[in-house]
Design an enzyme around this catalytic site. Structure first.
Site, PDB file in Angstrom:
ATOM      1  CG  LEU A   1      38.753  26.597  51.048  1.00 45.11           C
ATOM      2  CD1 LEU A   1      37.386  26.126  51.898  1.00 45.11           C
ATOM      3  CD2 LEU A   1      38.166  26.692  49.805  1.00 45.11           C
TER       4      LEU A   1
ATOM      5  CE1 TYR B   1      49.325  35.668  39.214  1.00 46.96           C
ATOM      6  CE2 TYR B   1      49.588  36.977  37.188  1.00 46.96           C
ATOM      7  CZ  TYR B   1      49.150  35.926  38.053  1.00 46.96           C
ATOM      8  OH  TYR B   1      48.490  34.952  37.375  1.00 46.96           O
TER       9      TYR B   1
ATOM     10  CB  ILE C   1      38.251  54.268  31.416  1.00 47.54           C
ATOM     11  CG1 ILE C   1      37.171  53.487  31.187  1.00 47.54           C
ATOM     12  CG2 ILE C   1      39.500  54.112  30.459  1.00 47.54           C
ATOM     13  CD1 ILE C   1      36.672  53.795  29.637  1.00 47.54           C
TER      14      ILE C   1
ATOM     15  NE  ARG D   1      45.903  44.724  29.927  1.00 44.70           N
ATOM     16  CZ  ARG D   1      46.417  45.849  29.552  1.00 44.70           C
ATOM     17  NH1 ARG D   1      46.907  45.887  28.240  1.00 44.70           N
ATOM     18  NH2 ARG D   1      47.035  46.532  30.375  1.00 44.70           N
TER      19      ARG D   1
HETATM   20  P1  NAD Z   1      41.412  32.005  41.893  1.00 41.36           P
HETATM   21  O1  NAD Z   1      42.026  33.147  42.977  1.00 41.36           O
HETATM   22  O2  NAD Z   1      40.083  32.212  41.697  1.00 41.36           O
HETATM   23  O3  NAD Z   1      42.122  30.473  42.369  1.00 41.36           O
HETATM   24  C1  NAD Z   1      43.148  30.284  42.928  1.00 41.36           C
HETATM   25  C2  NAD Z   1      42.804  29.097  43.906  1.00 41.36           C
HETATM   26  O4  NAD Z   1      44.191  28.991  44.489  1.00 41.36           O
HETATM   27  C3  NAD Z   1      42.097  29.820  45.118  1.00 41.36           C
HETATM   28  O5  NAD Z   1      40.667  28.989  45.198  1.00 41.36           O
HETATM   29  C4  NAD Z   1      43.019  29.717  46.372  1.00 41.36           C
HETATM   30  O6  NAD Z   1      42.130  29.687  47.450  1.00 41.36           O
HETATM   31  C5  NAD Z   1      43.685  28.849  45.951  1.00 41.36           C
HETATM   32  N1  NAD Z   1      45.190  28.946  46.648  1.00 41.36           N
HETATM   33  C6  NAD Z   1      45.842  30.159  46.926  1.00 41.36           C
HETATM   34  N2  NAD Z   1      46.873  30.181  47.638  1.00 41.36           N
HETATM   35  C7  NAD Z   1      47.079  28.417  48.128  1.00 41.36           C
HETATM   36  C8  NAD Z   1      47.740  27.726  48.910  1.00 41.36           C
HETATM   37  N3  NAD Z   1      48.941  28.326  49.363  1.00 41.36           N
HETATM   38  N4  NAD Z   1      47.362  26.397  48.868  1.00 41.36           N
HETATM   39  C9  NAD Z   1      46.327  25.902  48.383  1.00 41.36           C
HETATM   40  N5  NAD Z   1      45.572  26.616  47.549  1.00 41.36           N
HETATM   41  C10 NAD Z   1      45.773  27.947  47.204  1.00 41.36           C
HETATM   42  O7  NAD Z   1      42.163  32.401  40.451  1.00 41.36           O
HETATM   43  P2  NAD Z   1      41.934  31.994  39.192  1.00 41.36           P
HETATM   44  O8  NAD Z   1      41.664  33.102  38.272  1.00 41.36           O
HETATM   45  O9  NAD Z   1      41.009  30.526  39.196  1.00 41.36           O
HETATM   46  O10 NAD Z   1      43.424  31.436  38.657  1.00 41.36           O
HETATM   47  C11 NAD Z   1      43.977  30.183  38.743  1.00 41.36           C
HETATM   48  C12 NAD Z   1      45.422  30.073  37.993  1.00 41.36           C
HETATM   49  O11 NAD Z   1      45.336  30.581  36.894  1.00 41.36           O
HETATM   50  C13 NAD Z   1      46.356  30.675  38.866  1.00 41.36           C
HETATM   51  O12 NAD Z   1      47.424  30.127  39.005  1.00 41.36           O
HETATM   52  C14 NAD Z   1      46.612  32.017  38.072  1.00 41.36           C
HETATM   53  O13 NAD Z   1      47.710  32.687  38.396  1.00 41.36           O
HETATM   54  C15 NAD Z   1      46.363  31.486  36.824  1.00 41.36           C
HETATM   55  N6  NAD Z   1      45.726  32.410  35.990  1.00 41.36           N
HETATM   56  C16 NAD Z   1      44.509  32.902  35.818  1.00 41.36           C
HETATM   57  C17 NAD Z   1      44.068  34.020  34.914  1.00 41.36           C
HETATM   58  C18 NAD Z   1      42.769  34.604  34.957  1.00 41.36           C
HETATM   59  O14 NAD Z   1      42.724  35.502  34.075  1.00 41.36           O
HETATM   60  N7  NAD Z   1      41.988  34.327  35.993  1.00 41.36           N
HETATM   61  C19 NAD Z   1      45.025  34.435  33.813  1.00 41.36           C
HETATM   62  C20 NAD Z   1      46.314  33.960  33.684  1.00 41.36           C
HETATM   63  C21 NAD Z   1      46.521  32.628  34.994  1.00 41.36           C
END
Ligand code: NAD
Length: 310
Positions: free
Chosen positions: A33, A139, A199, A207
């Protein structure tokens, strides 16, 4: 299937968890969380608060699991430049912990959420999985390292592995943090409230914005597909949209005029990025169903933060 979603209280994780429950699967979530919110998870999801690096916790929670969706991560590109160690600890160290614990418990498949940002600036578009990554920030480095760890440890430990390189996901309930907010919810809010839409760069940077339901389709398919072991698969819309075009789409959908401010001096990121989704189609039967304008309409209708401003 009995699945564990790490990071399952986040934006993508919640949508995935709720879809899997609707499909009749048993779903557990592990999330610390730090960014997530468990309140929108379906009541049949078993929620556990905890850190993905906590292996004793993983041993308990992985018991009887068929597939892990590893989504837990720190997700902000600009923040990763300020705190690279933190990003390495959580995104790389967390992935290694999950793989080790899966080996210990005997879990057989993992789907890793990787990212289209690993490509960085490329000489050709759309980007294919065979292109050499060109990361611009910690990242992106952490996501490439996570891919390598998952594939290498998976092969050593006999775990099936697949990494989805997700492009710019958007949709209802995407978090809108006070700094470094994702562009779609940020611009949507600014247009609806009459605020400024800033912007960066020349606004011609492109994108690939992919709607959340399409991302979830790909994740679910990756857990079930027969022939994906050690594959990297792009998950995008395949549609290339510039930041300026995005503003125009938002204006049409909201029927409001955007108050655009140009900040050409600020770096707008890579000049072009759009996914080649041929492999996703072949391996996962993936065809995105929601184009950018339909997705923005859904966002406006389904997200209470925007619906009330219409
Ligand atoms: P988000 O931040 O909403 O979700 C990530 C979740 O991981 C959060 O709920 C956070 O509380 C949890 N978290 C973080 N550190 C943690 C830890 N140490 N232990 C347990 N939980 C932990 O982000 P999202 O957009 O839902 O992304 C989810 C995944 O998808 C990520 O791995 C992200 O890199 C990848 N991703 C997302 C996108 C995008 O456009 N949203 C694009 C490419 C990749």
């Amino acid at each position: 299937m009995r699945v564990l979603i790490t990071g399952g209280a986040g934006f993508i994780g919640t949508a995935l968890a709720n879809r899997l429950v609707e499909l009749g699967h048993q779903v557990r979530v592990l999330d610390d969380l730090s960014a997530g919110d468990p309140s929108r998870l379906h009541q049949d999801v078993l929620f556990n608060r905890g850190d993905v690096r906590d292996r004793p916790k993983l041993w308990t929670i992985l018991h009887n699991i068929d597939c892990v969706f590893h989504l837990a991560a720190r997700v902000s590109v600009p923040e990763s430049i300020l705190y690279p160690r933190e990003y390495n600890d959580v995104n790389v160290g967390g992935t290694v912990s999950v793989m080790e614990a899966m080996r210990d418990v005997g879990v057989k498949r993992v789907v890793l959420a990787s990212s289209g940002t690993v490509y960085g600036e490329q000489p050709a578009q759309p980007v294919k999985e065979s292109f050499r990554p060109n990361p611009r920030a910690p990242y992106a480095v952490s996501k490439i390292a996570a891919e390598y760890y998952v594939f290498t440890l998976g092969q050593l430990y006999g775990i099936e592995t697949v990494a989805l390189r997700i492009f710019n996901a958007y949709g209802p309930y995407q978090p809108l943090p006070p700094s470094h907010a994702p562009v779609i919810p940020l611009f949507m809010r600014q247009v609806l409230t009459g605020g400024s839409v800033v912007i960066f760069g020349d606004g011609r940077q492109t994108r690939d914005f992919v709607y959340i339901d399409d991302v979830v389709d790909a994740l679910v398919a990756a857990a079930l597909a027969p022939d994906v072991d050690r594959q990297i698969i792009n998950v995008g819309s395949g549609q290339e949209v510039s930041v300026r075009e995005l503003v125009r789409h938002i204006e049409r959908v909201t029927r409001r005029k955007a108050n655009v401010i140009e900040n050409a001096g600020q770096d707008g990121g890579v000049s072009r990025l759009v996914a080649d989704i041929t492999l996703a189609h072949q391996k996962l039967g993936f065809t995105p169903k929601v184009d950018i304008e339909a997705g923005l309409r859904l966002l406006l209708e389904l997200d209470p933060r925007f619906r009330q401003l219409r």
